[in-house]
Design a protein around this motif. Sequence first.
Motif, short mmCIF file in Angstrom:
data_model
loop_
_atom_site.label_atom_id
_atom_site.label_comp_id
_atom_site.label_asym_id
_atom_site.label_seq_id
_atom_site.Cartn_x
_atom_site.Cartn_y
_atom_site.Cartn_z
N VAL A 265 0.73 -0.83 0.41
CA VAL A 265 -0.22 0.20 0.15
C VAL A 265 0.64 1.42 -0.43
CG1 VAL A 265 -1.34 1.45 1.30
CG2 VAL A 265 -2.01 -1.20 0.77
N ARG A 266 1.58 1.18 0.48
CA ARG A 266 2.67 2.17 0.82
C ARG A 266 3.55 2.44 -0.67
NH1 ARG A 266 5.52 0.87 4.42
NH2 ARG A 266 5.45 2.08 6.25
N ALA A 267 3.33 1.27 -1.77
CA ALA A 267 4.05 1.90 -2.86
C ALA A 267 3.50 2.33 -3.41
CB ALA A 267 4.93 0.57 -3.25
N LEU A 268 2.27 1.99 -3.57
CA LEU A 268 1.04 2.59 -4.27
C LEU A 268 0.94 4.29 -3.50
CD1 LEU A 268 -1.61 -0.48 -4.06
CD2 LEU A 268 -0.19 -0.05 -5.97
N ARG A 269 0.98 3.94 -2.19
CA ARG A 269 0.68 5.57 -1.90
C ARG A 269 1.74 6.62 -2.71
NH1 ARG A 269 1.73 7.64 3.00
NH2 ARG A 269 3.88 6.58 2.78
N ASP A 270 3.08 6.05 -2.63
CA ASP A 270 3.57 6.44 -3.63
C ASP A 270 4.15 6.80 -4.50
OD1 ASP A 270 4.74 6.60 -0.50
OD2 ASP A 270 6.60 5.52 -0.43
N ARG A 271 3.64 5.79 -5.60
CA ARG A 271 3.47 5.97 -6.50
C ARG A 271 2.42 7.36 -7.27
NH1 ARG A 271 3.60 7.53 -10.56
NH2 ARG A 271 3.37 6.21 -13.02
N LEU A 272 1.08 6.77 -5.93
CA LEU A 272 0.77 7.97 -6.52
C LEU A 272 0.75 9.67 -5.95
CD1 LEU A 272 -3.09 8.60 -7.61
CD2 LEU A 272 -3.05 8.40 -4.84
N GLU A 273 1.38 9.56 -5.17
CA GLU A 273 1.84 11.06 -4.94
C GLU A 273 2.70 11.98 -5.86
OE1 GLU A 273 2.09 11.74 -0.43
OE2 GLU A 273 4.09 11.33 -0.82
N GLN A 274 3.61 11.15 -6.70
CA GLN A 274 4.58 11.24 -7.10
C GLN A 274 4.22 12.10 -8.88
OE1 GLN A 274 7.21 7.94 -7.29
NE2 GLN A 274 8.26 8.18 -5.67
N GLY A 275 3.43 11.27 -9.34
CA GLY A 275 2.77 11.58 -10.13
C GLY A 275 1.86 12.71 -9.52
N ILE A 276 0.49 12.76 -9.06
CA ILE A 276 0.42 14.03 -8.30
C ILE A 276 0.80 15.14 -8.74
CG2 ILE A 276 -1.30 15.40 -6.97
CD1 ILE A 276 -2.40 12.25 -6.48
N LEU A 277 2.45 14.93 -7.98
CA LEU A 277 3.03 15.97 -7.91
C LEU A 277 3.55 17.08 -9.35
CD1 LEU A 277 4.99 14.99 -4.64
CD2 LEU A 277 3.30 17.14 -4.62
N GLN A 278 3.88 16.09 -9.58
CA GLN A 278 4.19 16.55 -11.21
C GLN A 278 3.52 17.50 -12.23
OE1 GLN A 278 5.35 13.36 -14.03
NE2 GLN A 278 6.41 12.19 -12.03
N ILE A 279 2.05 17.58 -11.53
CA ILE A 279 1.66 18.53 -12.71
C ILE A 279 1.20 19.53 -12.15
CG2 ILE A 279 -1.42 18.97 -11.82
CD1 ILE A 279 -2.06 16.23 -11.11
N GLY A 280 2.28 20.26 -10.77
CA GLY A 280 2.81 21.03 -10.01
C GLY A 280 1.90 22.33 -9.35
N ASN A 281 2.48 22.98 -8.43
CA ASN A 281 1.58 23.93 -8.00
C ASN A 281 1.19 23.13 -7.26
OD1 ASN A 281 1.63 25.61 -10.83
ND2 ASN A 281 2.12 26.81 -8.65
N CYS A 282 1.26 21.94 -6.22
CA CYS A 282 0.29 21.64 -5.32
C CYS A 282 1.81 20.76 -4.13
CB CYS A 282 -0.04 20.20 -5.77
SG CYS A 282 0.67 19.11 -7.09
N CYS A 283 1.57 20.55 -2.91
CA CYS A 283 2.81 19.87 -2.37
C CYS A 283 1.74 19.36 -1.25
CB CYS A 283 2.76 21.20 -1.32
SG CYS A 283 2.10 21.80 -0.53
N VAL A 284 2.52 17.95 -0.56
CA VAL A 284 1.89 16.91 0.56
C VAL A 284 1.77 17.55 1.12
CG1 VAL A 284 2.29 14.95 1.04
CG2 VAL A 284 3.02 15.70 -1.35
N LEU A 285 1.11 17.94 2.29
CA LEU A 285 0.90 18.44 3.38
C LEU A 285 0.79 16.72 4.39
CD1 LEU A 285 -2.72 20.17 3.34
CD2 LEU A 285 -0.49 20.67 3.08
N GLY A 286 1.54 17.50 5.82
CA GLY A 286 1.99 15.78 6.99
C GLY A 286 2.85 15.81 7.24
N ASP A 287 3.23 15.08 8.24
CA ASP A 287 4.83 15.30 7.94
C ASP A 287 5.06 13.48 7.25
OD1 ASP A 287 7.16 14.05 8.89
OD2 ASP A 287 6.90 14.32 11.14
#
Length: 402
Positions: A265-287
């Motif tokens: 699940v962590r690997a899927l989450r990280d893949r999702l997150e990496q792809g979304i961040l490529q959209i630009g002008n967005c950031c991950v919240l939290g630690d």
Amino acid sequence: MRPVYFDNNATTRTDPAVVAAMLPYFSEQFGNASSAHAFGSEVAGAVRQARKSLQALLGAAFDNEIVFTSGGTESNNSAILSALDTQDDRDEIVTTAVEHPAILSLVEYLAASRGIKTHFVGVDAQGRLDIEAYRCALGSRTAIASVMSANNETGTLFPVEQLAVMAHDAGALFHTDAVQAVGKVPFDLKSTGIDMLSLSGHKLHGPKGIGGLYLRKGTPFNPLIRGGPQERRRRGGTENVPGIIGLGKAAELATARMDEEQARVRALRDRLEQGILQIGNCCVLGDVDNRLPNTSNIAFEHLEGEAIIHHLDRAGIAASLGSACASGSMEPSHVLRAMNVPMTALRGAIRFSLSRDNTIDDVVCVLNLLPEIIAKLRALSPSWQERAHITANPSRSAELTL
């Protein structure tokens, strides 16, 4: 295209194996677990086994430290009210500014109805607890410190074992709302100082309407619900046997699968997150270095999260807002406000929360559709257009500054 469900911090799908384990207790093994005859004793044995399964998941020392409840909210209320009722010389609560409403609503009510004082400890920009402020908030009148194990919006994990020791040093009890954490990260309660812990079945692929309160042996306790002798007189009312059996099975599955499934699940989450961040002008919240393996809260600048959720929903994708609906109008999340998230991103936060049911195909689906959704919304956003105009015309930015 099959629907994509990325709102597992709200609720999970009940595992088919859990449903199968529950079914006989509706119409075949239907006895009351408190009855003395064979119908009851057979059911009581199954309840005992479910309790042991939950004990194993939590790493509790004894199965009688588990009290079955209706869910996390009841468990939270039971823990805090009991701590106040069993300590006559202590009448204050220490908690955090980012707790779930099941805690915050209760302490607000206690302040209004009983004059109970609550100290709210803040967090930093990554949602991490201010440990020194927590230490200072504890005192001779603290009845209980209640700190969540993991934040439901950002997934940020809190050092509850350390916090329990600090509470005990002040002579207070320690409770943790672990509703989001149980089944996702390991617990070994017998080696901690945690006095009480709340959990809910539907967050770990169990049924709704069933939960538990871990109550360390020897911890003073005053029942919230009184009635018969059920749960060793710690929670009155006929046992929800199918729910208990379902929670026990869910705990058993989580214990067996946790390491392997959470890594996936962590690997899927990280893949999702990496792809979304490529959209630009967005950031991950939290630690990002210390959070639940399934949770990603991403803020899109100059956009409204409600609009993003609406478009995702129309595309068959379920995610959730980083804001809550209050009095018919969208109010920024109290968690994100406590983190001092910039106003440009505060209303554009979206939480994606995964589970063992998710696949790489789900991730690919979101990554294929979300960039177009964001581009469309940015084209309609006046604040985004103003930002783009300023970026393209630096002199305009200087004029606005003057």
